[in-house]
Design a protein around this motif. Sequence first.
Motif, PDB file in Angstrom:
ATOM      1  N   ALA A  24       0.674  -1.348   0.146  1.00 53.93           N
ATOM      2  CA  ALA A  24      -0.033   0.025  -0.111  1.00 53.93           C
ATOM      3  C   ALA A  24       0.748   1.263  -0.070  1.00 53.93           C
ATOM      4  O   ALA A  24       0.504   2.252  -0.631  1.00 53.93           O
ATOM      5  N   ILE A  25       1.829   1.337   0.663  1.00 50.07           N
ATOM      6  CA  ILE A  25       2.864   2.166   0.779  1.00 50.07           C
ATOM      7  C   ILE A  25       3.695   2.757  -0.518  1.00 50.07           C
ATOM      8  O   ILE A  25       3.644   3.467  -1.184  1.00 50.07           O
ATOM      9  N   ARG A  26       4.103   1.172  -1.359  1.00 51.43           N
ATOM     10  CA  ARG A  26       4.870   1.287  -2.483  1.00 51.43           C
ATOM     11  C   ARG A  26       3.891   1.821  -3.456  1.00 51.43           C
ATOM     12  O   ARG A  26       4.364   2.437  -4.236  1.00 51.43           O
ATOM     13  N   ASN A  27       2.455   1.454  -3.633  1.00 55.14           N
ATOM     14  CA  ASN A  27       1.814   1.998  -4.877  1.00 55.14           C
ATOM     15  C   ASN A  27       1.424   3.421  -4.505  1.00 55.14           C
ATOM     16  O   ASN A  27       0.201   3.716  -5.250  1.00 55.14           O
ATOM     17  N   THR A  92      11.295   1.989  -1.680  1.00 53.35           N
ATOM     18  CA  THR A  92       9.787   2.732  -2.018  1.00 53.35           C
ATOM     19  C   THR A  92       8.833   2.329  -0.941  1.00 53.35           C
ATOM     20  O   THR A  92       7.602   2.532  -0.773  1.00 53.35           O
ATOM     21  N   ASP A  93       9.393   1.551   0.249  1.00 53.02           N
ATOM     22  CA  ASP A  93       8.401   1.020   1.034  1.00 53.02           C
ATOM     23  C   ASP A  93       8.045   1.329   2.503  1.00 53.02           C
ATOM     24  O   ASP A  93       7.409   0.747   3.417  1.00 53.02           O
ATOM     25  N   ASP A 110       9.446  11.201  -0.500  1.00 51.96           N
ATOM     26  CA  ASP A 110       8.496  10.016  -0.237  1.00 51.96           C
ATOM     27  C   ASP A 110       8.922   8.479  -0.614  1.00 51.96           C
ATOM     28  O   ASP A 110       8.541   7.675  -0.652  1.00 51.96           O
ATOM     29  N   ASP A 111      10.198   8.625  -1.596  1.00 53.02           N
ATOM     30  CA  ASP A 111      10.787   7.449  -2.051  1.00 53.02           C
ATOM     31  C   ASP A 111      12.384   7.616  -2.150  1.00 53.02           C
ATOM     32  O   ASP A 111      12.584   8.756  -2.296  1.00 53.02           O
ATOM     33  N   LEU A 112      12.982   6.791  -2.494  1.00 59.26           N
ATOM     34  CA  LEU A 112      14.427   6.951  -2.564  1.00 59.26           C
ATOM     35  C   LEU A 112      15.024   6.450  -3.900  1.00 59.26           C
ATOM     36  O   LEU A 112      16.024   6.301  -4.211  1.00 59.26           O
ATOM     37  N   VAL A 113      14.202   6.424  -5.035  1.00 58.21           N
ATOM     38  CA  VAL A 113      14.559   5.655  -6.300  1.00 58.21           C
ATOM     39  C   VAL A 113      15.483   6.698  -6.955  1.00 58.21           C
ATOM     40  O   VAL A 113      16.445   5.986  -7.420  1.00 58.21           O
TER      41      VAL A 113
END
Length: 272
Positions: A24-27, A92-93, A110-113
């Motif tokens: 749910a966090i990843r998406n 992402t999680d 919100d993410d580290l991509v």
Amino acid sequence: MAEHKVVDLRQSLATAPARDVRMAIRNGTWRGTTHGLARGYVQANLAIVPEAYALDFMRFCHRNPKPCPLLDVTDTGDPEFRQIAPGSDVRTDLSRYSVYRDSALAEEVDDLVDLWRDDLVAFAMGCSLSFDAVLQKNGLSVKHLERPGGRIAVYTSGIDCAPAGPFAGPMVISLRPVPNDQVARVAEVTRRYPATHGGPLHIGDPAEVGITDVDAVDWGLPPQIGPDDTCMFWGCGVTPQAVAMAAKLPLMITHTTGHMLLSDLTLEDIEI
């Protein structure tokens, strides 16, 4: 997202498996804190450092198990916690990350991509939010979960950590106000879970651990302390954020307070 939908989703994720919360966090379905989510599963604090500093940070965790009980370490450049959360992606999680550069908080993301590098090593450390479900199951008070968002009071204490290489500084601790008649039982229950900070490190006067004003929190929300409550303090996995500001590392990434990694470990897995 409308407020009622957020409440409904939080209630749904409260009883969901940890893997479902990570997805749910990843998406992007869930971007809030993880207090009270995936009850029965172990929540973890996060610290990510370049490989050049990873051995010293591992030493720091071993020397300071109360605030930094180590659960898993990734291989260099690998974003998956293979032991505690197979299939996870540390990029992402988590729903929020804090990025430190040269001892200062540079940004929250919100993410580290876009920030992930092949030389990074991620550390997962147990979090005391994990045993909230056990306290509730035993009929014990968990006051911070009675408030919207479930934020707990967190402070920089006057207790120094044992240093390791560039990592040194004060321990960060969390406060739980506990009814006087429950103090002994709460201490007994939490001691069963050393992998999530274990038993309290201090019971009683906040000034004895360097806190002169309990309303002046460094993270989270001020506690609601009743006239028949005792202050109980635990080591906190926000400690790496405090030492990051003293270590002068070119880069260190942590979870943002309250936005934890949900592991597939259950409380039964770590109980002693």
